[in-house]
Design a protein around this motif. Sequence first.
Motif, short mmCIF file in Angstrom:
data_model
loop_
_atom_site.label_atom_id
_atom_site.label_comp_id
_atom_site.label_asym_id
_atom_site.label_seq_id
_atom_site.Cartn_x
_atom_site.Cartn_y
_atom_site.Cartn_z
N LEU A 113 0.82 -1.21 0.00
CA LEU A 113 0.00 0.00 0.00
C LEU A 113 0.85 1.25 0.00
O LEU A 113 0.50 2.26 -0.63
CB LEU A 113 -0.92 0.00 1.22
CG LEU A 113 -1.99 -1.09 1.28
CD1 LEU A 113 -2.76 -1.00 2.59
CD2 LEU A 113 -2.95 -0.96 0.10
N ALA A 120 -4.78 -3.40 -4.04
CA ALA A 120 -6.18 -2.99 -4.24
C ALA A 120 -7.15 -3.99 -3.65
O ALA A 120 -8.22 -3.62 -3.14
CB ALA A 120 -6.45 -2.81 -5.73
N SER A 121 -6.80 -5.28 -3.70
CA SER A 121 -7.69 -6.32 -3.17
C SER A 121 -7.87 -6.21 -1.67
O SER A 121 -8.94 -6.54 -1.13
CB SER A 121 -7.14 -7.71 -3.52
OG SER A 121 -7.06 -7.90 -4.92
N TRP A 122 -6.83 -5.75 -0.98
CA TRP A 122 -6.88 -5.70 0.48
C TRP A 122 -7.16 -4.32 1.05
O TRP A 122 -7.52 -4.20 2.23
CB TRP A 122 -5.55 -6.22 1.05
CG TRP A 122 -5.48 -7.70 1.04
CD1 TRP A 122 -4.97 -8.50 0.06
CD2 TRP A 122 -5.96 -8.59 2.06
NE1 TRP A 122 -5.10 -9.83 0.40
CE2 TRP A 122 -5.71 -9.91 1.63
CE3 TRP A 122 -6.57 -8.40 3.29
CZ2 TRP A 122 -6.05 -11.03 2.38
CZ3 TRP A 122 -6.91 -9.52 4.05
CH2 TRP A 122 -6.64 -10.81 3.59
N LEU A 123 -7.01 -3.29 0.25
CA LEU A 123 -7.19 -1.93 0.79
C LEU A 123 -8.58 -1.73 1.37
O LEU A 123 -8.74 -1.18 2.45
CB LEU A 123 -6.91 -0.90 -0.32
CG LEU A 123 -7.13 0.56 0.05
CD1 LEU A 123 -6.28 0.96 1.27
CD2 LEU A 123 -6.84 1.48 -1.14
N TRP A 124 -9.61 -2.17 0.65
CA TRP A 124 -10.98 -1.96 1.14
C TRP A 124 -11.25 -2.78 2.40
O TRP A 124 -12.03 -2.36 3.27
CB TRP A 124 -11.99 -2.29 0.05
CG TRP A 124 -12.10 -3.74 -0.29
CD1 TRP A 124 -11.34 -4.44 -1.18
CD2 TRP A 124 -13.01 -4.68 0.26
NE1 TRP A 124 -11.72 -5.76 -1.23
CE2 TRP A 124 -12.75 -5.94 -0.35
CE3 TRP A 124 -14.03 -4.60 1.22
CZ2 TRP A 124 -13.47 -7.08 -0.04
CZ3 TRP A 124 -14.76 -5.75 1.52
CH2 TRP A 124 -14.48 -6.97 0.90
N PHE A 178 -10.68 5.33 0.19
CA PHE A 178 -9.88 4.11 0.01
C PHE A 178 -10.71 3.00 -0.62
O PHE A 178 -10.24 2.28 -1.50
CB PHE A 178 -9.32 3.64 1.35
CG PHE A 178 -8.33 4.59 1.97
CD1 PHE A 178 -7.57 5.45 1.19
CD2 PHE A 178 -8.17 4.64 3.35
CE1 PHE A 178 -6.66 6.33 1.75
CE2 PHE A 178 -7.26 5.51 3.93
CZ PHE A 178 -6.51 6.36 3.13
N SER A 231 -9.94 1.26 -4.19
CA SER A 231 -9.80 -0.19 -4.27
C SER A 231 -10.74 -0.77 -5.32
O SER A 231 -10.31 -1.56 -6.18
CB SER A 231 -10.09 -0.81 -2.90
OG SER A 231 -10.05 -2.21 -2.96
N LEU A 278 -9.53 -2.32 -9.05
CA LEU A 278 -9.72 -3.73 -9.39
C LEU A 278 -10.37 -3.92 -10.75
O LEU A 278 -10.24 -4.99 -11.36
CB LEU A 278 -10.58 -4.42 -8.32
CG LEU A 278 -9.89 -4.68 -6.98
CD1 LEU A 278 -10.90 -5.22 -5.97
CD2 LEU A 278 -8.73 -5.66 -7.14
#
Length: 477
Positions: free
Chosen positions: A47, A180-184, A228, A232, A236
């Motif tokens: 990130l 991006a997969s984990w930011l949200w 964020f 994200s 994606l």
Amino acid sequence: MTTTSPTGTDQAAGPAAPPPASGNWSALRPLVLRLHFYAGLFVAPFLLVAAATGFLYAASYQAEKLVYAHELTVPEAGDRKLPISEQVAAARRSHPEGGVSAVRPSPEDDATTRVLLSGVEGIDPDHTLAVFVDPYTAEVRGALEQYGSSGALPLRTWIDEFHRDLHLGDPGRLYSEFAASWLWVIAGGGLVLWFSRRRSRRKVRGTGGRRRTLGLHGTVGAWAAAGFVFLSATGLTWSTYAGANIEDLRAALGQTTPSVSASVSAAASGGGEHAGHGAAAGTGGDAAHGVGLDKVLAAARAEGLGDPVEITPPADASSAYVVKQVQRSWPEKQDAVAVDPATGEVTDVLRFADYPVLAKLSRWGIDLHTGSLFGLVNQIALMLLAASLILLVVWGYRMWWQRGRGSAFGRPIPRGAWQQVSPLLLVPLLAAVAVLGYFVPLLGIPLAAFVALDVVLGEVAHRRGRRTYAGAGPARR
């Protein structure tokens, strides 16, 4: 990356307070806290890179205008712009290599025309060579490598590729998709924890330094969480794996982005009076096929296509010219027409207003994500979001360090809280996680690996504790 204990207290400061109230949330909160902490701990480096490069990309729009001012602008606006065909001819005299792939007429009084050449030696096959022509004098102001539909020049292209794949190609794209997969998930978990702390009005005990850090981390994270989640989700949409799944879903729902038909024969078969008319191949050097660029542009203007536009020559003998609007700022201009090169008649029209809902949302989302939808305001907002994410990562690691002073990073967050969750909530929750993991594999695969590793470590710790207890038994007797 909030690092409080399950009860919201500083773990190094003393025993945890009793849980506030029974119920699903008291059981779910340790799960959310555990996921937020460990995901933040291991995903934060990715990130941090994404935020830093995203900050640079948002600033690159304005930097591009300054660095390439000579190519982008004319020294003096005249009274009348020359025909497009004359401007293209001037560009071809200066740069006869390759072939004309598109032309972007000067969109403003002080802007140059771009003649885009493909197949130029030394230019990336996915890029074009943009030749900048003064629309009043046909003077060639320079030539630069260009990338993408947004017309990114070398500076912005380099930063864009750094942000997208660290200049490592397709393997490098996994970093940005992973982030991006984990930011949200991290943002959503932190937001839930922040609201739960405020609702219960707990106070963080411990050193003032850590309390201040936690306060800053939580407050800034709460204010920026929506941004964020947006970054994200939109990031994606053009990622490698999740992006492909999203495209498949849109196709299944009939929500793909439409395109204007460039086939002259197809248009004629629908009842047009010019059936059978064709054109020379568009890969030639001068882009002058059939009626020529000037009449094609005039036909597009008659259909209401205002600046900025891009003219694409016919691809082969059975193709039409395609003229499309390329304005990505608000309001979006994305209308397109196809023009028969033999007659100059419009054979197909596509209006942005007729796009499916998800296609419009995707277009707006991408343009907002890249900073073009609302211009400078959009870019400043993105820079603030990127700076916030950088600060949150720094504060998160600082809290982790502060919690570990004089101890082994505090007491670990307890395992097994899921066993206290009602099956009526747990089963739908697990099903939702499974679906998300399928559509977003760089979320699902690492999450499954973490759960498996956590179960193994928990079982090892449990067996070790049993052996220790058994060994201490005789001494107590």
